[in-house]
Design a protein around this motif. Sequence first.
Motif, PDB file in Angstrom:
ATOM      1  N   TYR A   1      -4.611   6.973  -1.778  1.00  0.00           N
ATOM      2  CA  TYR A   1      -3.927   5.758  -1.569  1.00  0.00           C
ATOM      3  C   TYR A   1      -4.030   5.052  -2.741  1.00  0.00           C
ATOM      4  O   TYR A   1      -4.936   4.914  -3.487  1.00  0.00           O
ATOM      5  CB  TYR A   1      -4.848   5.134  -0.400  1.00  0.00           C
TER       6      TYR A   1
ATOM      7  N   ILE B   1      -6.966  -4.762   0.402  1.00  0.00           N
ATOM      8  CA  ILE B   1      -8.112  -4.315   0.796  1.00  0.00           C
ATOM      9  C   ILE B   1      -8.260  -4.570   2.057  1.00  0.00           C
ATOM     10  O   ILE B   1      -8.783  -3.568   2.916  1.00  0.00           O
ATOM     11  CB  ILE B   1      -9.409  -4.245  -0.223  1.00  0.00           C
TER      12      ILE B   1
ATOM     13  N   ILE C   1      -3.826   0.972  -3.530  1.00  0.00           N
ATOM     14  CA  ILE C   1      -3.930  -0.266  -2.763  1.00  0.00           C
ATOM     15  C   ILE C   1      -4.098  -1.441  -3.620  1.00  0.00           C
ATOM     16  O   ILE C   1      -4.882  -1.428  -4.435  1.00  0.00           O
ATOM     17  CB  ILE C   1      -5.133  -0.244  -1.610  1.00  0.00           C
TER      18      ILE C   1
ATOM     19  N   LYS D   1       0.818   5.577   0.299  1.00  0.00           N
ATOM     20  CA  LYS D   1      -0.012   6.984   0.708  1.00  0.00           C
ATOM     21  C   LYS D   1       0.596   7.896  -0.103  1.00  0.00           C
ATOM     22  O   LYS D   1       1.994   8.122  -0.349  1.00  0.00           O
ATOM     23  CB  LYS D   1       0.132   7.084   2.225  1.00  0.00           C
TER      24      LYS D   1
ATOM     25  N   LYS E   1      -6.608  -5.172   4.703  1.00  0.00           N
ATOM     26  CA  LYS E   1      -5.827  -4.680   5.696  1.00  0.00           C
ATOM     27  C   LYS E   1      -6.107  -3.145   5.988  1.00  0.00           C
ATOM     28  O   LYS E   1      -5.718  -2.590   6.935  1.00  0.00           O
ATOM     29  CB  LYS E   1      -4.546  -4.623   5.083  1.00  0.00           C
ATOM     30  N   CYS E   2      -7.131  -2.350   5.148  1.00  0.00           N
ATOM     31  CA  CYS E   2      -7.086  -1.014   5.170  1.00  0.00           C
ATOM     32  C   CYS E   2      -8.083  -0.473   6.160  1.00  0.00           C
ATOM     33  O   CYS E   2      -8.668   0.647   6.191  1.00  0.00           O
ATOM     34  CB  CYS E   2      -7.518  -0.522   3.905  1.00  0.00           C
ATOM     35  N   THR E   3      -8.561  -1.288   7.225  1.00  0.00           N
ATOM     36  CA  THR E   3      -9.582  -0.983   8.232  1.00  0.00           C
ATOM     37  C   THR E   3      -8.822  -0.073   9.096  1.00  0.00           C
ATOM     38  O   THR E   3      -9.262   0.702  10.225  1.00  0.00           O
ATOM     39  CB  THR E   3     -10.065  -2.215   9.100  1.00  0.00           C
TER      40      THR E   3
ATOM     41  N   LEU F   1     -10.275   6.387   4.697  1.00  0.00           N
ATOM     42  CA  LEU F   1     -10.432   5.705   3.658  1.00  0.00           C
ATOM     43  C   LEU F   1     -12.047   5.659   3.735  1.00  0.00           C
ATOM     44  O   LEU F   1     -12.830   5.406   2.738  1.00  0.00           O
ATOM     45  CB  LEU F   1     -10.038   4.494   3.497  1.00  0.00           C
TER      46      LEU F   1
ATOM     47  N   ARG G   1      -6.998   2.472   8.159  1.00  0.00           N
ATOM     48  CA  ARG G   1      -6.914   3.975   7.707  1.00  0.00           C
ATOM     49  C   ARG G   1      -8.457   4.452   7.686  1.00  0.00           C
ATOM     50  O   ARG G   1      -9.243   4.401   6.764  1.00  0.00           O
ATOM     51  CB  ARG G   1      -6.608   3.711   6.353  1.00  0.00           C
TER      52      ARG G   1
ATOM     53  N   LEU H   1     -14.307   2.949   1.260  1.00  0.00           N
ATOM     54  CA  LEU H   1     -13.744   1.840   1.655  1.00  0.00           C
ATOM     55  C   LEU H   1     -14.772   0.885   1.611  1.00  0.00           C
ATOM     56  O   LEU H   1     -14.727  -0.196   0.773  1.00  0.00           O
ATOM     57  CB  LEU H   1     -12.982   1.482   2.635  1.00  0.00           C
TER      58      LEU H   1
ATOM     59  N   ARG I   1       0.786  -1.265   0.181  1.00  0.00           N
ATOM     60  CA  ARG I   1       0.068  -0.040   0.105  1.00  0.00           C
ATOM     61  C   ARG I   1       0.962   1.490   0.139  1.00  0.00           C
ATOM     62  O   ARG I   1       2.072   1.161   0.605  1.00  0.00           O
ATOM     63  CB  ARG I   1      -0.779  -0.061   1.330  1.00  0.00           C
TER      64      ARG I   1
END
Length: 289
Positions: free
Chosen positions: A33, A40, A35, A22, A42-44, A49, A46, A78, A20
Amino acid sequence: MAERGKTVRLFFIEGTPTGRMKCELSNWTGVAYRIPHTMISKCTDRKELNNTGVYFLIGKDEDGITDKIYIGEAENVLPRINQHIIAGTKEWQDWTDCVIFVNKDDALNKAMVKYLENALYVLAKKANRCTIYNGNTPTKSSLSETDETEMLEYLDNLRLLMGAMGYKFLEEMESVPHKDNNGQLLTLKSPKSTYEATGKVTEDGFIVFKGSKITNDIANSFNKYGYCALREKLIANGTIVNFEFVKDYLFSSCSAASSVIQGHNTNGWIEWKTKDKRTLTDIMRETSE
């Protein structure tokens, strides 16, 4: 007023360029971002998002060369990306990366991102560098004069960051003169006159000029993938009509261009030649000496 440089900051969240990323621009509240599809979940971590924003799903077309994109917007970006994944065959699944643009202060509203979505679609369509997966042109929302001015500036910054991340599909191809300048015009001609083309090397790749003719003979080894698939797509979308380019077309490389024109896999570095018979390889050797 003289143009000033800009500072772009790239942060690799996993510490590797394949993870990922930024991307930020100094003195701007927007943030991007990039990604990978596989990350995807893993993006909790952030929270921003989940803000209102616009996004791109990015992959490769059937030829394996041309970018294919989907442009979208959402009030909670997200969760919308996750909907694309959960929907299965109802939505395009073969994207490899997504790029999300939001504001750190969540200042964007629904009307603003609808405006951006439409503008981005129009830019990508006009640039003609990629295949757009959207079924219809996104609706353009009506904004106040001040909000529209702000979104136009947002678009400029968004395009700058997209370029910094290596994506050029929002940038219209610059006009390249067809005339020869210091031996820059290159030709590709068949001894039997089954094809004849002209083009030039550009910063973006290799441009083949309108009026160039391709062969109608396809080698058996020129299979349905790669450059052969690209050739078929250019015929299908009207870039090539009756074996002739009806408009200038930018290829990713000189070899992609020569292979489409000649109907078999070729090395463009030795196929394209100046009027005094120098190849691209010869020119590169001369400039490096």
